[in-house]
Design an enzyme around this catalytic site. Structure first.
Site, short mmCIF file in Angstrom:
data_model
loop_
_atom_site.label_atom_id
_atom_site.label_comp_id
_atom_site.label_asym_id
_atom_site.label_seq_id
_atom_site.Cartn_x
_atom_site.Cartn_y
_atom_site.Cartn_z
N ALA A 94 0.87 -1.18 0.00
CA ALA A 94 0.00 0.00 0.00
C ALA A 94 0.91 1.23 0.00
CB ALA A 94 -0.87 -0.02 1.25
N GLY A 150 0.39 -4.93 0.83
CA GLY A 150 -0.80 -4.95 -0.03
C GLY A 150 -0.55 -5.64 -1.37
N GLU A 155 -0.91 -9.21 -0.60
CA GLU A 155 -2.34 -9.41 -0.31
C GLU A 155 -3.16 -9.43 -1.61
OE1 GLU A 155 -2.18 -6.18 2.62
OE2 GLU A 155 -3.20 -7.53 4.01
N GLU A 188 4.23 -5.29 7.33
CA GLU A 188 3.46 -4.24 8.02
C GLU A 188 3.89 -4.00 9.46
OE1 GLU A 188 2.18 -6.40 5.90
OE2 GLU A 188 0.67 -5.43 4.65
N1 COA Z 1 4.59 3.10 -0.59
C1 COA Z 1 5.00 4.26 -1.13
N2 COA Z 1 6.13 4.39 -1.86
C2 COA Z 1 6.87 3.28 -2.03
C3 COA Z 1 6.51 2.04 -1.50
C4 COA Z 1 5.31 1.97 -0.74
N3 COA Z 1 4.87 0.82 -0.22
N4 COA Z 1 7.45 1.13 -1.83
C5 COA Z 1 8.37 1.78 -2.56
N5 COA Z 1 8.03 3.09 -2.68
C6 COA Z 1 8.74 4.15 -3.40
C7 COA Z 1 9.95 4.64 -2.62
O1 COA Z 1 9.55 5.60 -1.64
C8 COA Z 1 10.77 5.23 -3.73
O2 COA Z 1 10.21 6.47 -4.08
P1 COA Z 1 11.17 7.79 -4.28
O3 COA Z 1 12.10 7.40 -5.40
O4 COA Z 1 10.21 8.88 -4.64
O5 COA Z 1 11.89 7.97 -2.98
C9 COA Z 1 10.52 4.30 -4.89
O6 COA Z 1 9.30 3.63 -4.60
C10 COA Z 1 11.59 3.25 -5.07
O7 COA Z 1 11.74 2.54 -3.86
P2 COA Z 1 13.14 2.36 -3.09
O8 COA Z 1 12.84 2.12 -1.66
O9 COA Z 1 14.06 3.47 -3.44
O10 COA Z 1 13.68 1.02 -3.78
P3 COA Z 1 14.70 -0.03 -3.17
O11 COA Z 1 15.09 -0.92 -4.29
O12 COA Z 1 15.78 0.66 -2.41
O13 COA Z 1 13.85 -0.87 -2.10
C11 COA Z 1 11.89 -2.05 -1.29
C12 COA Z 1 12.78 -1.68 -2.51
C13 COA Z 1 10.67 -2.78 -1.83
C14 COA Z 1 12.68 -2.97 -0.37
C15 COA Z 1 11.49 -0.76 -0.54
O14 COA Z 1 10.95 0.14 -1.49
C16 COA Z 1 10.45 -0.97 0.53
O15 COA Z 1 10.77 -1.48 1.60
N6 COA Z 1 9.20 -0.54 0.27
C17 COA Z 1 8.14 -0.59 1.24
C18 COA Z 1 7.64 -2.00 1.43
C19 COA Z 1 6.56 -2.04 2.48
O16 COA Z 1 6.79 -1.85 3.65
N7 COA Z 1 5.33 -2.33 2.04
C20 COA Z 1 4.21 -2.51 2.92
C21 COA Z 1 3.42 -1.28 3.00
S1 COA Z 1 2.06 -1.52 4.12
#
Ligand code: COA
Length: 260
Positions: A66, A112, A115, A135
């Site tokens: 999400a 999400g 999910e 989460e």
């Molecule tokens: N919500 C909003 N933005 C998200 C996102 C999310 N769930 N997941 C990734 N993004 C965005 C990042 O903020 C980043 O945006 P920016 O370039 O404007 O800063 C972009 O997507 C790229 O992500 P980034 O984190 O730079 O890539 P990465 O390769 O370093 O890491 C992940 C990849 C998936 C490990 C990391 O993005 C992450 O942990 N995301 C969140 C996962 C999460 O907790 N999801 C559950 C949400 S309830």
């Protein structure tokens, strides 16, 4: 219908929806959830579409969760509403569609995103995919059905561990746990999934819709899935597809199902 966050294509009876926010790793904001609902509904209502494939744009992510930026400042009421509306509009909706929906998990499927993949009827993953429910690392719990569907798919113990550790598992481990049905090289993911779709499309769409409902009713509180099965089994005998399927068998030819 015009969409900003998803792409819809269709070819030879297969509809494909691609979540298209690659710069945000296809994170699900509310607008994307609404578009997915509308896109899925339109494909489900199109009788020429026999199978729907759901995937993410780019090579990195199916859906990375999400959209955290959207809910970071929510109140208790807003949080509950986010989960309730999302479940109704998308996650329960996709699970209960009569058209089969296959998730082609092409990278990160987190929160999400996992999910959503779990709400689809089954999943195929690329070998680079990573899955998890992170989460609790954000101080929240899965809110789009993850605490319910993950134990259904992998068992309670494995689900508890994944949810509590907030860790990611590889596609291979997801396959071993029964979370995905197949793991294929990323370049082959869509072709492989389309081949599965074509196998499904040989069969009666009406019967498949009734089978989906019967399987789903196994997991619904207060509903007896065996009763649903009996009812739907009987209903099949009144369909043109049943007449066509049995007649084709007796005439030693391939059935040409019309879906009614
Ligand atoms: N919500 C909003 N933005 C998200 C996102 C999310 N769930 N997941 C990734 N993004 C965005 C990042 O903020 C980043 O945006 P920016 O370039 O404007 O800063 C972009 O997507 C790229 O992500 P980034 O984190 O730079 O890539 P990465 O390769 O370093 O890491 C992940 C990849 C998936 C490990 C990391 O993005 C992450 O942990 N995301 C969140 C996962 C999460 O907790 N999801 C559950 C949400 S309830």
């Amino acid at each position: 219908m015009t969409f900003e966050n998803i792409l819809i294509t269709s070819e030879n009876g297969i509809g494909q929806i691609t979540i298209n926010r690659p710069s945000k790793l296809n994170a699900l904001n509310v607008a994307t959830i609404k578009e997915l609902h509308d896109g899925l509904e339109s494909l489900n209502n199109n009788t020429e579409i026999r199978v729907i494939i759901l995937t993410g744009e780019g090579e990195k992510a199916f859906v990375a969760g999400a959209d955290i930026s959207e809910f970071a400042h929510f109140s208790i009421e807003e949080g509950a509403k986010l989960a309730q509306q999302g479940q109704e509009l998308l996650f329960d909706f996709v699970e209960n569609l009569s058209t089969p929906v296959i998730a082609a998990v092409n990278g990160f499927a987190l929160g999400g995103g996992l999910e959503l993949a779990m709400a689809c009827h089954f999943r195929v993953a690329s070998d680079n995919a990573k899955m998890g429910l992170p989460e609790v690392s954000l101080g929240v719990i899965p809110g789009y059905g993850g605490t319910q569907r993950l134990p259904q798919l992998v068992g309670k113990g494995r689900a508890m561990e994944m949810i509590m550790t907030a860790g990611m598992i590889t596609a291979e481990d997801a396959y071993k746990a029964g979370l995905v049905n197949h793991v294929v090289p990323q370049a082959e993911l869509l072709d492989f999934t389309k081949t599965l779709a074509q196998r499904i499309m040989r069969n009666s769409p009406v019967a498949i819709g009734k089978a989906i409902k019967s399987v789903n009713d196994n997991f619904k509180d207060g509903v007896n899935g065996f009763e649903t099965e009996i009812q739907n089994f009987g209903d099949c005998f009144g369909t043109d597809d049943f007449k066509e399927g049995t007649t084709a068998f007796l005439e030693k030819r391939k059935a040409a199902f019309k879906g009614n």
